[in-house]
Design a protein around this motif. Structure first.
Motif, short mmCIF file in Angstrom:
data_model
loop_
_atom_site.label_atom_id
_atom_site.label_comp_id
_atom_site.label_asym_id
_atom_site.label_seq_id
_atom_site.Cartn_x
_atom_site.Cartn_y
_atom_site.Cartn_z
N LYS A 1 -50.42 12.91 85.79
CA LYS A 1 -50.38 12.43 87.32
C LYS A 1 -50.46 10.98 87.45
CE LYS A 1 -52.90 15.36 89.53
NZ LYS A 1 -53.64 16.10 90.43
N GLU B 1 -46.79 19.46 93.54
CA GLU B 1 -46.93 18.93 92.08
C GLU B 1 -47.18 20.19 91.23
OE1 GLU B 1 -50.49 16.95 90.76
OE2 GLU B 1 -51.67 17.54 92.39
N ARG C 1 -44.80 12.67 88.87
CA ARG C 1 -45.31 13.54 87.74
C ARG C 1 -43.99 13.22 86.52
NH1 ARG C 1 -49.02 17.80 88.41
NH2 ARG C 1 -48.94 17.71 86.05
N GLU D 1 -45.17 21.12 87.69
CA GLU D 1 -45.78 21.25 86.40
C GLU D 1 -45.70 22.55 85.97
OE1 GLU D 1 -49.98 20.04 86.29
OE2 GLU D 1 -50.31 21.61 84.70
#
Lengths: 95, 440
Positions: free
Chosen positions: B415, B271, B399, B275
């Motif tokens: 999230k 993640e 996400r 991001e």
């Protein structure tokens, strides 16, 4: 003979001259670089040429018999119509 | 990574000096036979196999100026791929990629660059049909056919290298959305330019998968109805410890099969990787095009608060992701029962909206993208995958929000859990990541 240091690599922490250019007589001798991990190396061609990228009969699939009648000087010079050329005043469209 | 290129003008090469077994390039020549539009570039690659790329310059050897990498396409031979050492040749058709130019002053030179296998170029394309053709390109301009070519939504996967290490620490999260903490990556990585599509899934698995779309319009939509198990495990076992990260994907899974076919270690992103790539240097509560996010504070999370900035970059609830106001299926649950799925509703063809600054499409909206991290995530300072304390835990992080999400849920920092890793959901899709090294 003249020896010239061309490059130092400060980012690897060790200042090592890794390229040496040797100028000998009328020829330029260049030692080729190798990279440290992660670094690219590039080399230009030792020669330079003229270049023609206009549409050409050999490269566009026209038959050899047809090709033999082509006057290269009569290609269409219209930059917006790259898929055509002229044979004796007739516009030939390349599909 | 240091990507500076060392340039050598080699009129006559007499010798070389190599401190280590890294690639060398020498004896570069360029030629164009009379009457032909085919240009040939020959070179010698020494010391170690490398990715080779080509640029063409005018203005002579003393001060060469690139004609632009977008004009140096239509290449074949030993270029844009991993090349073994030896005497090699590249063929360029300038009449196809740089037509109607006549340079008569003898000023055209070729520039051949070798990229070490631990620092491949910024774009990688994997052919999902042959599996053996892995191509590399210096920039978006150099990508064969162009980044937006449909082939990269169908039979090839296009990956963008993320220069994560040189970015240093960056703030992950956003106030009022997720905890903010600094992350510093230790490795660069590739990430998909697009979400993985239904046709790409087909080329690996041999059958179509996905809820949205008909046979006429499904191919370039993102594949969804995904479960984590389909991607990385096998069967419905939520305690499949043999394939829990960091163990490799199961052979029968999508990621196991694509790795076997291409040799590239494709996986889901962490993640943190997701991001960082989504933000493209834009931190806080901003969309990845740099415009400010609309933050909704009312209690109706499903309400239609239109964010015109989001509409530019994402398929979301307000621009076609959900049935129109007043339509029969105008509820979040109703959309999933809609039998009339078309190109107009639900997911959009990947790449339908504007990319972010790093050229990545659909990071917001369209389908939620599964990540490796176990729910609830919580990436550490180095961005490592969060695996928690109970590896059998059945949820993962997803996400980016999806096509029927309101604006809050599409935030770069937002999230949510994936649902059970064994269950498929029509809003769950994915985008692949891969190490930034050559596959071999």
């Amino acid at each position: 003979m003249t020896t010239t240091a061309l490059k130092v690599k400060p980012d690897v922490g060790v200042a090592v001259n890794r390229l040496l250019t040797l100028v000998a007589a009328s020829a330029i001798a260049v030692l080729l670089p190798s990279a440290v991990s992660g670094e690219t190396v590039s080399a230009y061609s030792g020669n330079a040429i003229s270049l023609d990228s206009r549409l050409n009969e050999r490269d566009c699939g026209v038959s050899a018999a047809f090709d033999s009648r082509l006057n290269v000087a009569e290609w269409s010079e219209n930059g917006t119509d790259l898929n055509s050329y002229k044979i004796g005043g007739t516009i030939i469209i390349i599909k | 990574m240091n990507r500076k290129a060392t340039t050598v003008f080699a009129a006559v090469a007499l010798g070389g000096f190599c401190a280590s077994a890294m690639p060398t390039v020498s004896d570069v020549t360029i030629s164009q036979p009379d009457g032909s539009r085919t240009v040939t570039v020959e070179y010698t690659l020494g010391e170690e196999a490398a990715i080779i790329t080509l640029d063409v310059c005018t203005n002579g050897l003393a001060n060469p100026v690139s004609i632009g990498l977008g004009n140096v396409r239509s290449l074949s031979g030993d270029v844009n791929k991993l090349v073994q050492i030896g005497d090699r040749k590249i063929t360029w058709r300038p009449d196809k990629s740089w037509p109607d130019h006549l340079i008569t002053d003898g000023s055209v030179v070729a520039k051949v660059t070798a990229w070490p296998q631990d620092n491949p170029p910024d774009y990688m394309a994997a052919d999902l049909i042959t599996g053996t053709n892995i191509s590399y390109y210096v920039s978006a301009a150099a990508v064969d056919g162009g980044v937006t070519n449909d082939i990269y939504k169908r039979s090839k996967v296009l990956m963008r290298k993320i220069h994560a290490v040189e970015a240093g620490p960056w703030p992950m999260g956003a106030a009022n959305v997720a905890t903010v903490h600094n992350v510093t990556f230790t490795n660069d990585y590739y990430i998909g330019v697009y979400e993985t599509t239904q046709e790409q899934w087909y080329h690996i698995m041999g059958a179509y998968k996905g809820y949205w779309g008909t046979a006429a319009n499904r191919d370039t939509r993102p594949v969804e109805f995904m479960s984590y198990n389909m991607l990385r495990h096998s069967g419905n076992d939520t305690t499949d410890s043999a394939h829990i990260y960091p163990n490799p994907p199961a052979d029968a899974s999508f990621l196991g099969k694509i790795k076997a076919k291409t040799g590239v270690a494709f996986d889901l992103p962490s993640e943190a990787q997701w991001e960082f790539a989504c933000r493209a240097g834009v931190y806080g509560n901003y969309w990845n095009n740099g415009s400010e996010c609309l933050i909704i504070t009312d209690t109706d999370a499903s309400s239609r608060h239109i964010d015109t900035n989001l509409n530019v970059v994402a398929r979301n609830v307000c621009n076609g992701g959900k049935m129109p106001l007043g339509a029969e299926a105008d509820t979040l649950s109703g959309i999933f029962a809609n039998p009339l799925c078309s190109t107009e509703w639900a997911t959009a063809t990947v790449g339908s909206y504007a990319p972010n600054a790093w050229g990545l499409y659909d990071m917001h909206g369209n389908v939620s993208e599964l990540c490796l991290d176990f729910w609830p995530g919580g990436s550490s300072g180095n961005g490592a995958v969060y695996v928690g304390t109970n590896p059998s835990y059945a949820y993962r992080v997803r996400r980016g929000g999806n096509m029927c999400d309101p604006v809050n849920n599409c935030n770069s920092a937002y999230k949510r859990d994936s649902g059970s890793i064994a269950n498929s959901f029509s809003y769950n899709g994915f985008r692949m990541a891969a190490p930034a090294v050559v596959r071999y």
